[in-house]
Motif scaffolding. Sequence first.
Motif, PDB file in Angstrom:
ATOM      1  N   GLU A   4      33.610  42.403  46.546  1.00  0.00           N
ATOM      2  CA  GLU A   4      34.022  41.712  47.775  1.00  0.00           C
ATOM      3  C   GLU A   4      34.136  42.701  48.947  1.00  0.00           C
ATOM      4  O   GLU A   4      33.749  42.397  50.072  1.00  0.00           O
ATOM      5  N   ARG A   5      34.654  43.912  48.657  1.00  0.00           N
ATOM      6  CA  ARG A   5      34.764  44.899  49.729  1.00  0.00           C
ATOM      7  C   ARG A   5      33.364  45.311  50.213  1.00  0.00           C
ATOM      8  O   ARG A   5      33.119  45.472  51.406  1.00  0.00           O
ATOM      9  N   CYS A   6      32.446  45.465  49.280  1.00  0.00           N
ATOM     10  CA  CYS A   6      31.069  45.836  49.665  1.00  0.00           C
ATOM     11  C   CYS A   6      30.440  44.735  50.504  1.00  0.00           C
ATOM     12  O   CYS A   6      29.758  45.008  51.496  1.00  0.00           O
ATOM     13  N   LEU A   7      30.667  43.497  50.101  1.00  0.00           N
ATOM     14  CA  LEU A   7      30.116  42.378  50.873  1.00  0.00           C
ATOM     15  C   LEU A   7      30.715  42.345  52.282  1.00  0.00           C
ATOM     16  O   LEU A   7      30.015  42.111  53.265  1.00  0.00           O
ATOM     17  N   ARG A   8      32.014  42.622  52.356  1.00  0.00           N
ATOM     18  CA  ARG A   8      32.667  42.612  53.669  1.00  0.00           C
ATOM     19  C   ARG A   8      32.173  43.756  54.541  1.00  0.00           C
ATOM     20  O   ARG A   8      32.019  43.607  55.745  1.00  0.00           O
ATOM     21  N   ASN A   9      31.924  44.911  53.928  1.00  0.00           N
ATOM     22  CA  ASN A   9      31.584  46.102  54.702  1.00  0.00           C
ATOM     23  C   ASN A   9      30.093  46.259  54.974  1.00  0.00           C
ATOM     24  O   ASN A   9      29.698  47.081  55.785  1.00  0.00           O
ATOM     25  N   ARG A  10      29.276  45.513  54.273  1.00  0.00           N
ATOM     26  CA  ARG A  10      27.834  45.679  54.494  1.00  0.00           C
ATOM     27  C   ARG A  10      27.484  45.333  55.936  1.00  0.00           C
ATOM     28  O   ARG A  10      27.849  44.289  56.433  1.00  0.00           O
ATOM     29  N   ARG A  11      26.801  46.250  56.602  1.00  0.00           N
ATOM     30  CA  ARG A  11      26.381  46.046  57.987  1.00  0.00           C
ATOM     31  C   ARG A  11      25.127  46.870  58.189  1.00  0.00           C
ATOM     32  O   ARG A  11      25.009  47.957  57.631  1.00  0.00           O
ATOM     33  N   SER A  12      24.195  46.385  58.987  1.00  0.00           N
ATOM     34  CA  SER A  12      23.006  47.186  59.269  1.00  0.00           C
ATOM     35  C   SER A  12      23.376  48.358  60.165  1.00  0.00           C
ATOM     36  O   SER A  12      24.102  48.184  61.149  1.00  0.00           O
ATOM     37  N   CYS A  13      22.869  49.528  59.813  1.00  0.00           N
ATOM     38  CA  CYS A  13      23.166  50.752  60.562  1.00  0.00           C
ATOM     39  C   CYS A  13      21.857  51.264  61.169  1.00  0.00           C
ATOM     40  O   CYS A  13      20.852  51.384  60.466  1.00  0.00           O
ATOM     41  N   ARG A  14      21.876  51.554  62.462  1.00  0.00           N
ATOM     42  CA  ARG A  14      20.656  52.036  63.126  1.00  0.00           C
ATOM     43  C   ARG A  14      20.809  53.452  63.672  1.00  0.00           C
ATOM     44  O   ARG A  14      19.897  53.956  64.321  1.00  0.00           O
TER      45      ARG A  14
END
Length: 221
Positions: free
Chosen positions: A40-50
């Motif tokens: 759940e923490r990984c799902l919450r923290n996943r964000r595209s990084c550029r």
Amino acid sequence: MGRKVMSLPDPVAVRPAMLRAVAPPIRLPDPTLDSSSSLERCLRNRRSCRDFRNVPMPLRDASQLLWAAQGITGLGGLRTAPSPGALYAIRPYLIAGNIAGLAPGIYRFDAEGHELLLASTGDFRRQLREAAGGQLCVEQAAFILLLAANYGRVAREYGARAERLVHIEAGHIAQNVCLEAAALGLGVIGLGAFSDAEVKEAINLPMREEPVYLIASGWKF
Ligand SMILES: Cc1cc2nc3c(=O)[nH]c(=O)nc-3n(C[C@H](O)[C@H](O)[C@H](O)COP(=O)(O)O)c2cc1C
């Protein structure tokens, strides 16, 4: 992250005939099979990084993302990501640019042996960036995973639905990588905006493989 090392099945005795490796295989660090990061923490923290920092990434982290992508986890070579008919027609390539202890180059990931097979030496990130419409994150990333597909293999089994099935599988693989990156605190982004022909030329992919997805990773700011 608590480290629990898996025992991998023996590498397959016969390697694919098209292999164009130019050096002995490089055994990757064994993957970690458990951690304190909740899904759940990984799902919450996943964000595209550029935006990636110009700091070398440990080989251990690249190894972990490759395991998340296509690690062997079951009898008969079953893997971390599902695959239509267990054909595994998507091959990950590692385009290494800034990985500690690994020369920049293009490597094929061999899931059975959890090892890398060098295909070409050199830093191909700029060429890949150009093939991806100039997206800066491609050149700044410590490495890029290229998911390349053999559509023909899937079409022999599934006919006209092959293309759709391959793309669904690529999505599974990419999401595994994104969630693993979140667990490790690494930056990651999936990139679909690129020229197939230019990527094929930059990476010198075998004729029967097509580039499907680029996944760039590195330290985030
Ligand atoms: C199939 C696919 C292709 C994408 N291609 C690109 C791309 O070429 N360049 C880019 O900057 N972002 C790309 N993205 C990332 C999306 O822009 C991003 O996922 C979206 O803005 C939502 O943000 P988030 O991932 O942080 O939740 C792609 C995402 C997907 C799923």
